[in-house]
Design an enzyme around this catalytic site. Structure first.
Site, PDB file in Angstrom:
ATOM      1  N   LYS A 148     -54.949  16.024  18.137  1.00  0.00           N
ATOM      2  CA  LYS A 148     -53.877  14.956  17.582  1.00  0.00           C
ATOM      3  C   LYS A 148     -53.831  13.659  18.556  1.00  0.00           C
ATOM      4  CE  LYS A 148     -50.280  17.745  17.759  1.00  0.00           C
ATOM      5  NZ  LYS A 148     -50.872  18.951  18.243  1.00  0.00           N
ATOM      6  N   ARG A 185     -41.724  18.643  15.213  1.00  0.00           N
ATOM      7  CA  ARG A 185     -42.316  20.063  15.349  1.00  0.00           C
ATOM      8  C   ARG A 185     -41.434  21.138  14.733  1.00  0.00           C
ATOM      9  NH1 ARG A 185     -45.712  18.915  20.183  1.00  0.00           N
ATOM     10  NH2 ARG A 185     -47.103  20.564  20.606  1.00  0.00           N
ATOM     11  N   ARG A 230     -60.606  21.792  28.152  1.00  0.00           N
ATOM     12  CA  ARG A 230     -60.250  20.256  28.096  1.00  0.00           C
ATOM     13  C   ARG A 230     -59.495  19.532  29.267  1.00  0.00           C
ATOM     14  NH1 ARG A 230     -55.259  19.386  23.436  1.00  0.00           N
ATOM     15  NH2 ARG A 230     -53.857  20.271  24.647  1.00  0.00           N
ATOM     16  N   ARG A 269     -53.974  19.968  32.122  1.00  0.00           N
ATOM     17  CA  ARG A 269     -52.694  20.167  31.772  1.00  0.00           C
ATOM     18  C   ARG A 269     -52.170  21.599  32.234  1.00  0.00           C
ATOM     19  NH1 ARG A 269     -51.205  18.115  25.570  1.00  0.00           N
ATOM     20  NH2 ARG A 269     -49.874  20.296  25.958  1.00  0.00           N
ATOM     21  N   ARG A 272     -47.989  29.212  22.161  1.00  0.00           N
ATOM     22  CA  ARG A 272     -47.993  27.528  21.490  1.00  0.00           C
ATOM     23  C   ARG A 272     -48.534  27.522  19.992  1.00  0.00           C
ATOM     24  NH1 ARG A 272     -51.237  24.317  25.872  1.00  0.00           N
ATOM     25  NH2 ARG A 272     -51.023  22.482  24.317  1.00  0.00           N
TER      26      ARG A 272
END
Ligand code: AMP
Length: 226
Positions: A22, A97, A136, A170, A181
């Site tokens: 996203k 969400r 990532r 992160r 998550r």
């Protein structure tokens, strides 16, 4: 990217689990269409870093991979959406969400006379998300995204986009929090796919392929929705 600048305030929503891409795609759509990327995750991380009351409340929940309260997130989103630059149109990345957030967004947009042009579901394989997320990292300077296995900078440690040399990961991009998550996504966010289908604004893309191909597919949807 060519710049097809749009002339009226569009509202695009990217729906998808963590790791679906996203943020990466929102950045590209921002550049291509002149929309403002509005990421509640980024806003919350800024609140945590700034030590605001909302940030203090949100930190533990974010670290555990849960969802921050609707009240906090809606307030943060409402403030940001009210800023002048958002009048050029927004692409919502990570919001809404929950159904409560989706309903709050409908009310906010009613107040400003805006409508949702499209809610785009980025369809992915859950199993691949853990690897995508845990590898990532981003450039601290410009936010360009990279990945240990899938997308490394041309020169190790140097951002292709801005030449910056500080990269960051992160705090919640760990294998342990990814499971929580994903669980939060399926329990609380996935129902929004039918919410937007019922409203007649749902579109979807296969988000397992090459990043550039997904950008093209998303761009077509955005263009057709304006
Ligand atoms: P993201 O950067 O979108 O992956 O968000 C990172 C974390 O911020 C999430 O795991 C949640 O803890 C929190 N968060 C971001 N957006 C929302 C939202 N719309 N509602 C609740 N929590 C959120």
């Amino acid at each position: 990217m060519d710049g097809d600048v749009i002339t009226r305030p569009a509202v695009l929503i990217l729906l998808g689990p963590p790791g679906a891409g996203k943020g990466t795609q929102a950045r590209r759509l921002e550049e291509k269409f002149g929309l403002i990327q509005l990421s509640t995750g980024d806003l919350l991380r800024a609140a945590v870093a700034g030590g605001t009351p909302a940030g203090k409340d949100a930190k533990a929940v974010m670290d555990a991979g849960g969802l921050v309260s609707d009240e906090i997130v809606i307030a943060i989103l409402r403030d940001r959406l009210g800023e002048d630059d958002c009048l050029q149109g927004v692409i919502l990345d990570g919001f809404p969400r929950t159904t409560v957030q989706a309903e709050a967004l409908d009310i906010l947009l009613d107040e400003t006379g805006q409508r949702i042009n499209a809610a785009i579901s980025m369809d992915v394989d859950d199993a691949a998300m853990v690897e995508r997320i845990s590898g990532r990292y981003t450039c601290a300077g410009c936010g360009e995204g990279y990945h240990d296995s899938f997308k490394q900078p041309d020169v190790a440690g140097t951002c292709d986009n801005c030449g910056g040399t500080e990269m960051k990961r992160r705090a919640d991009d760990t294998a342990e929090t990814v499971a929580s998550r994903l669980e939060a996504y399926h329990a609380q966010t996935a129902p929004l796919v039918s919410y937007y289908q019922t409203k007649g604004v749902l579109a979807s893309v296969d988000a397992m392929g090459a990043i550039d191909e997904i950008t093209v597919a998303l761009g077509d949807i955005v263009t057709n929705s304006l």
